[in-house]
Motif scaffolding. Sequence first.
Motif, short mmCIF file in Angstrom:
data_model
loop_
_atom_site.label_atom_id
_atom_site.label_comp_id
_atom_site.label_asym_id
_atom_site.label_seq_id
_atom_site.Cartn_x
_atom_site.Cartn_y
_atom_site.Cartn_z
N ALA A 185 11.20 111.52 -0.07
CA ALA A 185 9.79 111.96 -0.12
C ALA A 185 8.99 111.30 1.00
O ALA A 185 8.16 111.95 1.66
N LEU A 186 9.25 110.01 1.25
CA LEU A 186 8.54 109.30 2.32
C LEU A 186 8.93 109.85 3.70
O LEU A 186 8.06 110.01 4.58
N ILE A 187 10.22 110.15 3.90
CA ILE A 187 10.68 110.70 5.19
C ILE A 187 9.98 112.04 5.46
O ILE A 187 9.49 112.28 6.58
N VAL A 188 9.91 112.90 4.44
CA VAL A 188 9.22 114.20 4.59
C VAL A 188 7.75 113.98 4.91
O VAL A 188 7.18 114.66 5.78
N LEU A 189 7.13 113.01 4.25
CA LEU A 189 5.72 112.69 4.52
C LEU A 189 5.54 112.22 5.96
O LEU A 189 4.58 112.63 6.64
N MET A 190 6.46 111.39 6.46
CA MET A 190 6.37 110.91 7.85
C MET A 190 6.51 112.07 8.84
O MET A 190 5.88 112.08 9.89
N ILE A 191 7.37 113.05 8.52
CA ILE A 191 7.57 114.20 9.40
C ILE A 191 6.28 115.02 9.52
O ILE A 191 5.86 115.38 10.63
N PHE A 192 5.62 115.27 8.39
CA PHE A 192 4.44 116.14 8.39
C PHE A 192 3.14 115.40 8.71
O PHE A 192 2.14 116.03 9.06
N VAL A 193 3.15 114.06 8.57
CA VAL A 193 1.96 113.27 8.92
C VAL A 193 2.38 112.20 9.94
O VAL A 193 2.56 111.02 9.60
N PRO A 194 2.54 112.59 11.22
CA PRO A 194 3.01 111.64 12.24
C PRO A 194 2.12 110.41 12.39
O PRO A 194 2.58 109.36 12.83
N ALA A 195 0.84 110.53 12.00
CA ALA A 195 -0.09 109.41 12.14
C ALA A 195 0.38 108.18 11.37
O ALA A 195 0.09 107.04 11.77
#
Length: 413
Positions: free
Chosen positions: A393-403
Amino acid sequence: MFLGMPVAFAIGCASFLFYLFGPVPPAIAVQRIVSATQSFPLLAVPLFVLAGHLMNEAGITERLIRLATAMAGWIRGGLAQVAIALSALMGGVSGSAVADAAMEARILGPAMLSRGYSRGFASAAIAVGSLITATIPPSIGLILYGFLGNVSIGRLFIAGIIPGVLMTVFLMATAWAVAVRRGYQAELERPPRGGELLRAVWESKWALLFPLFLIGGIRYGIFTPSEAGAFAVAYAIIVGMLVYRELTWRKLVQALQHSLADTGMIMLIIMFSAMIGYMITMERVPQNATAFLASLSQNRYVLLLLITAFLAVLGMFLESTVITLLLTPILVPVVTRLGIDPVHFGVVMMTTVTLGGMTPPVGVAMFTVCGMLDCPMEEYTRDALPFLGAVIALIVLMIFVPAIVLVLPNLLF
């Protein structure tokens, strides 16, 4: 590799066939092996490996355990929370997920089992929690990625901080949810009072100051990331011998021996992988891979998800160091041409491939912890699923929110 040949020699034999039957003379293969070792940035690897072993021997780890217990021991699932918090603290001094997992399994594992935690839950909390160590600087994986992809190691170090903190929060929340469901209790009866927490922080001050010195030194140009490794070694020796007085000559020799074995393995893989790097360039693999990915979709988020899924599957079968060495020279030019920041991709890639070390069938951290705690693979896999889900879930979040990855390096550099 499937026949059980050491990874370095499997890569070396396969690569050499290209030079033996390909368009370039075999002598070039030998030149590539030698030239791979003539690299100043690569000095960071053996130095940070040695620094991690020295800090384990210097009494720093023991003090960090006391601090982690004070910080997280009052939450449901006490010792599991302590293991995850300890991984976050160890991230600032160790840099190796497997080394962290082995240390925690040795020290915290038996205590967790004696408190009534299942073997699967104890093993999963320690193994998956050690992934934080590979994200928070100084991460050996990020050093290798930066060296091979020609990406700023300083920016990569800073970029790992927020994902590392978020991973700690995600995993602690998961451990709490499982503990509530299974009735696991907290280690401490109440949250620490201000004075107790400050005392634990003060005891661990030399360990906690190290990442600040490290990042500050790199940011203000006092030393390069490679020289930071030498600073880390000197720091560990001074703190261990003169401040804590726990680093004896015997322990120093022990740390050197462990580092020698680790560095020898990593350097052999790097040397033989250099042959593949040259071969990839000659055969125009990055250009062809870019064209292929661009034909699948023009959306960079879709492409990043596809690459990440491929890396996740690969991570189940190969060690993270091997994947980094083999694929970084191919993937960095590809993602750069597709408009993806290589620092953003580096943190996503290293989190994904290191996660493979915690998953069946051949996860190194998983085998290490399960072997030490005598945990059956089926039980580990079942109990690790919630933790693995949190990381994904965190990896997917990092992909969609590069900030999440880029905000700190963009501010500081």
